[in-house]
Design an enzyme around this catalytic site. Structure first.
Site, PDB file in Angstrom:
ATOM      1  N   HIS A  17       0.855  -1.143  -0.178  1.00 27.81           N
ATOM      2  CA  HIS A  17       0.113  -0.027   0.060  1.00 27.81           C
ATOM      3  C   HIS A  17       0.685   1.441   0.007  1.00 27.81           C
ATOM      4  O   HIS A  17       2.046   1.263   0.422  1.00 27.81           O
ATOM      5  CB  HIS A  17      -0.972  -0.017   1.212  1.00 27.81           C
ATOM      6  CG  HIS A  17      -0.307   0.045   2.688  1.00 27.81           C
ATOM      7  ND1 HIS A  17       0.244  -0.897   3.223  1.00 27.81           N
ATOM      8  CD2 HIS A  17       0.067   1.116   3.343  1.00 27.81           C
ATOM      9  CE1 HIS A  17       0.685  -0.743   4.286  1.00 27.81           C
ATOM     10  NE2 HIS A  17       0.774   0.456   4.357  1.00 27.81           N
ATOM     11  N   GLN A  64      -4.093   3.565   0.907  1.00 31.06           N
ATOM     12  CA  GLN A  64      -4.484   3.446   2.447  1.00 31.06           C
ATOM     13  C   GLN A  64      -4.689   4.894   2.845  1.00 31.06           C
ATOM     14  O   GLN A  64      -3.697   5.633   3.081  1.00 31.06           O
ATOM     15  CB  GLN A  64      -3.592   2.781   3.421  1.00 31.06           C
ATOM     16  CG  GLN A  64      -3.739   2.959   4.807  1.00 31.06           C
ATOM     17  CD  GLN A  64      -2.839   2.322   5.609  1.00 31.06           C
ATOM     18  OE1 GLN A  64      -1.693   2.931   5.723  1.00 31.06           O
ATOM     19  NE2 GLN A  64      -2.647   1.250   6.142  1.00 31.06           N
ATOM     20  N   GLU A 138       6.779   0.643   5.807  1.00 26.61           N
ATOM     21  CA  GLU A 138       6.197  -0.456   6.722  1.00 26.61           C
ATOM     22  C   GLU A 138       6.397  -1.644   5.828  1.00 26.61           C
ATOM     23  O   GLU A 138       5.995  -2.075   4.672  1.00 26.61           O
ATOM     24  CB  GLU A 138       4.640  -0.313   6.764  1.00 26.61           C
ATOM     25  CG  GLU A 138       3.799  -1.034   7.597  1.00 26.61           C
ATOM     26  CD  GLU A 138       2.429  -0.879   7.753  1.00 26.61           C
ATOM     27  OE1 GLU A 138       1.554  -1.690   8.439  1.00 26.61           O
ATOM     28  OE2 GLU A 138       1.944   0.136   7.044  1.00 26.61           O
TER      29      GLU A 138
END
Length: 142
Positions: A17, A64, A138
């Site tokens: 994302h 996101q 992430e």
């Protein structure tokens, strides 16, 4: 030597994302619906991070949209410091711990010392922008 466009890059399997920090999640969702005809594939509050997110599926990845649910959340702090916009990139990996170890060995500064639960039942770990060329990363294991 030609590059194979279908090849993966070592521990990275794909982009999971792109996270965009927003003040008003409903307004951002409405904008993406009007601008792109997008629909929300998943929406969730992650209390441990103080955020609510809405995931818009794009091929095998997501946009996101993420908003703070409390003033001390990382998203609230980021918006206060830099305003709304790109927050981080989520890289999908098969083994979050192995990817975290490899990044630290390469000089990355971990935010999470060990993988932890994330949204959608994933396992995640964050890497600080320092040592990662200014990008908050992430790692996401499904």
């Amino acid at each position: 030597m030609s590059e194979n466009p279908d090849a993966t890059s070592g521990l990275l399997t794909e982009i999971d994302h792109i996270a965009i920090a927003v003040r008003d999640l409903d307004a951002a969702v409405d904008y993406y619906q009007k601008a792109f005809g997008a629909t929300v594939a998943h929406r969730e509050v992650v209390d441990s991070d103080g955020v609510e997110e809405a995931l818009i599926k794009v091929a095998d990845s997501y946009i996101q949209l993420t908003a703070a649910t409390r003033e001390d959340s990382p998203i609230a702090k980021a918006i206060e410091k830099r305003g709304e916009g790109l927050h981080h990139v989520g890289y999908r990996v098969d083994d979050c711990q192995a990817a975290l170890d490899a990044m630290v060995a390469a000089g990355a500064t971990p935010i999470d010392k060990a993988p932890r639960p994330g949204s959608r039942g994933t396992t995640v770990a964050f890497i600080h922008p320092k040592g990662s060329y200014g990008t908050l990363i992430e790692l996401v294991q499904e």
